[in-house]
Design an enzyme around this catalytic site. Structure first.
Site, mmCIF file in Angstrom:
data_model
loop_
_atom_site.group_PDB
_atom_site.id
_atom_site.type_symbol
_atom_site.label_atom_id
_atom_site.label_comp_id
_atom_site.label_asym_id
_atom_site.label_seq_id
_atom_site.Cartn_x
_atom_site.Cartn_y
_atom_site.Cartn_z
ATOM 1 N N ASN A 12 0.870 -1.175 0.000
ATOM 2 C CA ASN A 12 0.000 0.000 0.000
ATOM 3 C C ASN A 12 0.909 1.228 0.000
ATOM 4 O O ASN A 12 1.485 1.564 1.024
ATOM 5 C CB ASN A 12 -0.891 -0.047 1.258
ATOM 6 C CG ASN A 12 -1.705 1.209 1.437
ATOM 7 O OD1 ASN A 12 -1.795 2.055 0.546
ATOM 8 N ND2 ASN A 12 -2.323 1.346 2.608
ATOM 9 N N LYS A 14 0.151 4.267 -0.345
ATOM 10 C CA LYS A 14 -0.493 5.469 0.215
ATOM 11 C C LYS A 14 -0.230 6.658 -0.717
ATOM 12 O O LYS A 14 -0.179 6.483 -1.930
ATOM 13 C CB LYS A 14 -0.030 5.704 1.657
ATOM 14 C CG LYS A 14 -0.213 4.439 2.502
ATOM 15 C CD LYS A 14 -0.078 4.650 3.966
ATOM 16 C CE LYS A 14 -0.294 3.325 4.694
ATOM 17 N NZ LYS A 14 -0.210 3.443 6.149
ATOM 18 N N HIS A 98 -9.580 1.277 4.570
ATOM 19 C CA HIS A 98 -8.322 1.406 5.322
ATOM 20 C C HIS A 98 -8.570 2.334 6.518
ATOM 21 O O HIS A 98 -9.353 3.274 6.425
ATOM 22 C CB HIS A 98 -7.227 1.971 4.411
ATOM 23 C CG HIS A 98 -5.883 1.948 5.049
ATOM 24 N ND1 HIS A 98 -5.485 2.907 5.954
ATOM 25 C CD2 HIS A 98 -4.865 1.061 4.960
ATOM 26 C CE1 HIS A 98 -4.265 2.608 6.380
ATOM 27 N NE2 HIS A 98 -3.869 1.496 5.797
ATOM 28 N N GLU A 100 -6.996 4.708 7.678
ATOM 29 C CA GLU A 100 -6.794 6.141 7.423
ATOM 30 C C GLU A 100 -8.029 6.749 6.767
ATOM 31 O O GLU A 100 -8.374 7.900 7.028
ATOM 32 C CB GLU A 100 -5.537 6.335 6.557
ATOM 33 C CG GLU A 100 -4.273 6.134 7.399
ATOM 34 C CD GLU A 100 -3.079 5.586 6.640
ATOM 35 O OE1 GLU A 100 -3.068 5.629 5.398
ATOM 36 O OE2 GLU A 100 -2.144 5.107 7.315
ATOM 37 N N GLU A 170 -5.589 -4.890 10.419
ATOM 38 C CA GLU A 170 -4.553 -3.902 10.675
ATOM 39 C C GLU A 170 -4.865 -3.163 11.977
ATOM 40 O O GLU A 170 -5.662 -2.223 11.981
ATOM 41 C CB GLU A 170 -4.493 -2.882 9.533
ATOM 42 C CG GLU A 170 -4.168 -3.495 8.187
ATOM 43 C CD GLU A 170 -3.585 -2.463 7.236
ATOM 44 O OE1 GLU A 170 -2.481 -2.694 6.740
ATOM 45 O OE2 GLU A 170 -4.220 -1.429 7.016
ATOM 46 N N GLY A 176 2.324 2.252 10.855
ATOM 47 C CA GLY A 176 3.290 3.345 10.738
ATOM 48 C C GLY A 176 3.948 3.732 12.047
ATOM 49 O O GLY A 176 4.616 4.753 12.138
ATOM 50 N N SER A 216 3.256 -2.137 10.388
ATOM 51 C CA SER A 216 4.708 -2.210 10.605
ATOM 52 C C SER A 216 5.310 -3.564 10.234
ATOM 53 O O SER A 216 6.208 -4.058 10.920
ATOM 54 C CB SER A 216 5.060 -1.824 12.045
ATOM 55 O OG SER A 216 4.638 -0.499 12.318
HETATM 56 P P1 PGA Z 1 2.718 0.306 7.727
HETATM 57 O O1 PGA Z 1 1.266 0.525 7.070
HETATM 58 O O2 PGA Z 1 3.273 -0.965 7.142
HETATM 59 O O3 PGA Z 1 3.515 1.528 7.323
HETATM 60 O O4 PGA Z 1 2.513 0.214 9.197
HETATM 61 C C1 PGA Z 1 0.396 -0.541 6.811
HETATM 62 C C2 PGA Z 1 -0.891 -0.035 6.199
HETATM 63 O O5 PGA Z 1 -1.380 1.028 6.621
HETATM 64 O O6 PGA Z 1 -1.464 -0.658 5.278
#
Ligand code: PGA
Length: 254
Positions: A12, A14, A98, A100, A170, A176, A216
């Site tokens: 992803n 983003k 997601h 976010e 997730e 992140g 992560s």
């Molecule tokens: P990350 O994000 O691997 O940077 O923690 C995962 C995601 O949001 O899909």
């Protein structure tokens, strides 16, 4: 241990990568991962580079995903992108709900379910994201929250259609942040999600559905996470932005 479900590792990206940067990344991944047959490998770049990335991965083992789409198929929806438009670039997967988008765009389960149904009607495979916040986990509400998200985001999807759906767990507190769920925490929630799918559909459907872990994921923690019986792949954010880290994650997953 041989899994009955094929692993899926999705990157992803983003809101990252210009066209030039995106092409560098996929050309590198294409080179590094050419021999991998055991894993479904998906890159999910921003809309603005789908066209170029789609051409760059032609005849490779990389598949294309989008990060979102509209629940509507066309019309007066300024700023939105429809499933049919994604199909023009051979997009096969679409990340939906997601955390976010749940947080910043206030996307709720009912909307995510509508989007998933629209995606399925266009032969796109939805990657439906669920996960609890830190406060929800600390309050002992992980199963309640994740269970409601799974039920709500799959509302209206038939047993047959579930064969095309991917679920991504997730935990919001692990995205992140550098904090990964322990393998035990991940496995426990994955098993719970599979049980929830069994209660909504049946055991055979639950056994077939792929449940990805996200939050992560790095080359160093991939092997342990993927060794869990109910973890069928990963949704990778930060570590999907570099050739080395993403290709090592794919290789370490086998
Ligand atoms: P990350 O994000 O691997 O940077 O923690 C995962 C995601 O949001 O899909």
């Amino acid at each position: 241990m041989e899994k009955e479900r094929k692993l899926l590792i999705a990157g992803n990206w983003k809101m990252n990568k210009t066209v030039a940067e995106a092409l560098d990344l996929v050309q590198g991944l294409r080179r590094e991962l050419a021999a991998i047959k055991e894993v479904d490998i998906v890159v999910c770049p921003p809309f603005t580079v789908l066209c170029e990335v789609s051409k760059a991965i032609l005849d490779s083992n990389l598949r294309l995903g989008a990060q979102n789409m509209s629940e509507n198929s066309s019309g007066a929806y300024t700023g939105e992108v429809a499933a049919g438009m994604l199909k023009e670039f051979s997009v096969r997967y679409v990340i939906l709900g997601h955390s976010e988008r749940r947080q910043y765009q206030k996307e709720a389960d009912a909307l995510i379910a509508k989007k998933a149904l629209t995606a399925l009607a266009s032969s796109l495979k939805p990657i439906v994201c669920v996960g609890e916040t830190l406060a929800e986990r600390e309050g002992g509400n992980t199963e309640k929250v994740v269970g409601m998200q799974v039920k709500g985001s799959l509302a209206g999807i038939s047993k047959e259609q579930m064969g095309e759906v991917v679920i991504a767990y997730e935990p919001v507190w692990a995205i992140g942040t550098g904090k990964t769920a322990t393998t035990e925490q991940a496995q426990a929630v994955h098993a719970f999600i599979r049980k929830t799918v069994a209660s909504l559909y049946d055991d055979a459907t639950a056994r077939r559905v792929r449940i990805l872990y996200g939050g992560s994921v790095k080359p160093g923690n991939t092997r342990e996470l993927m060794s869990q019986p109910d973890v069928d792949g990963a949704l990778v954010g930060g570590a999907a932005l570099e050739i080395r880290s993403f290709s090592d994650i794919v290789k370490n997953s086998i």
